[in-house]
Scaffold this active site. Structure first.
Site, PDB file in Angstrom:
ATOM      1  CE1 TYR A   3       0.508   1.680   4.337  1.00 55.53           C
ATOM      2  CE2 TYR A   3       0.843  -0.683   4.506  1.00 55.53           C
ATOM      3  CZ  TYR A   3       0.984   0.587   5.033  1.00 55.53           C
ATOM      4  OH  TYR A   3       1.594   0.780   6.249  1.00 55.53           O
ATOM      5  CB  CYS A   4       1.494   4.142  -1.651  1.00 59.51           C
ATOM      6  SG  CYS A   4       0.305   4.309  -3.005  1.00 59.51           S
ATOM      7  CD1 TRP A   5      -1.886  10.367  -0.119  1.00 52.78           C
ATOM      8  CD2 TRP A   5      -2.191   9.540   1.926  1.00 52.78           C
ATOM      9  NE1 TRP A   5      -2.806  11.164   0.524  1.00 52.78           N
ATOM     10  CE2 TRP A   5      -3.015  10.680   1.786  1.00 52.78           C
ATOM     11  CE3 TRP A   5      -2.231   8.845   3.131  1.00 52.78           C
ATOM     12  CZ2 TRP A   5      -3.855  11.143   2.800  1.00 52.78           C
ATOM     13  CZ3 TRP A   5      -3.065   9.303   4.146  1.00 52.78           C
ATOM     14  CH2 TRP A   5      -3.857  10.440   3.975  1.00 52.78           C
TER      15      TRP A   5
END
Length: 346
Positions: free
Chosen positions: A95-97
């Site tokens: 995941y990222c932002w």
């Protein structure tokens, strides 16, 4: 295979032990992350700042080009780092932002190496929204109370070894909850990550068995218990441990006697407004004279009085239960029987 999944499915896979990679920068990760995830930034703090400036000054295309220029030489390094965290398995969570370019790039790279990759739809932002809402999910709590020195935290640990659900807020907060609670403890997390830790712990207790939690003030050190959770704890049944004063004092002296006297003195000074100058100075002199008994006689009445006041503010049934530290097995058995009755009545 690359598959985008919703937050609940993502967390179920995380709970099963799938390696979880956080593709955000170090500073973003430090502010708060999904517990158990590993930080392998696509763009580190310096790179992210440079790309952000370029985006504002020259636009998206120039920013993307700079990003590839900065990260391109590091792809092998990133690949090996993720491979190491994955171990022998070939399944990953990333995941990222917002579930955008950073996580997708790492997913594409690992997919080429035949990894099965699950991306979090909406990214960390989706997780935060989920976490804040999760504090409103109905779950049964039993609040464990008792005056300072009763041994509440130790009893929670015993209950956990017996298979009970336990939410140890002081452990998650890295603080014991008093002016002395920071001594010999790791640094506290950010308030955001404290909330994340609580939410994940509650998520893993979904079978509607009662959750034991220590009676706490709204703040533990500098961290604040989420309002929705705190208000629910105020309404939960409370079991107050009754332990003789002599035993409480003995237990406090055994624990605090291991601490650096200067650390105790520094914490005692923080109680000046509550103790008053005369009592605080007497407590400090006792510490310098290595008379912990006298020091405790000056400090403990304040905590007992404060605890009694807080107990009176509760909007829930309060049950007083004797706890015999010379007969722990029987006392724990009594608590477990009581929890069964409370659970059935609830």
């Amino acid at each position: 295979m690359i598959r985008e999944v919703e937050i609940n499915d993502f967390l179920e896979l995380n709970a099963k032990g799938f390696p979880t990679i956080d593709a955000r920068s170090e500073a973003e990760y430090a502010a708060g992350h999904i517990p158990g995830s590993h930080n392998i930034p696509l763009l580190n703090d310096v790179h992210r700042a440079a790309v952000g400036r370029t985006y504002k000054q020259e636009g998206r295309e120039a920013a993307v080009e700079l990003g590839f220029k900065l990260v391109g030489p590091l792809f092998f390094e990133k690949f090996k780092a993720i491979q190491q965290k994955a171990g022998e398995g070939k399944k990953l969570l990333i995941y990222c932002w917002r579930g955008g370019m950073r996580s997708n790039i790492l997913a594409w790279m690992m997919h080429l190496a035949d990894y099965e990759v699950y991306l979090l739809k909406g990214g960390y932002k989706a997780f935060r929204n989920w976490a804040l809402k999760y504090f409103e999910v109905p779950q049964p709590f039993i609040v464990l109370g008792g005056m300072t020195g009763a041994g509440k935290t130790e009893i929670l640990h015993i209950l956990k070894t017996r298979g009970e659900h336990v939410l140890d807020l002081e452990h998650l907060a890295s603080h014991r909850g008093s002016a002395f609670g920071h001594i010999d403890m790791p640094p506290q997390p950010t308030n955001e990550h404290f909330e994340n830790l609580i939410a994940i712990q509650l998520f893993r207790y979904q079978n509607f068995r009662p959750i034991w939690v220590e009676n706490e003030s709204r703040k533990i050190g500098r961290l604040k218990i989420p309002d929705a959770l705190f208000n629910r704890l105020l309404k939960a049944p409370t079991v107050v441990l009754e332990v003789p004063d002599s035993i409480r004092k003995q237990r406090i002296l055994e624990e605090y006697g291991k601490y650096d006297p200067e650390a105790l003195a520094e914490a005692t000074r923080k109680l000046q407004k509550r103790l008053g100058n005369e009592r605080m100075n007497s407590a400090l002199n006792s510490l310098y004279e290595k008379d912990l008994n006298k020091w405790l006689d000056e400090v403990l009445p304040y905590y007992d009085k404060t605890y009694q006041y807080d107990l009176e503010q509760r909007n829930s049934p309060v049950l007083f239960v004797p706890f015999d530290w010379n007969n722990v097995e029987e006392s724990i058995s009594n608590l477990l029987q009581l929890s069964t009755k409370l659970w059935k009545n609830d």
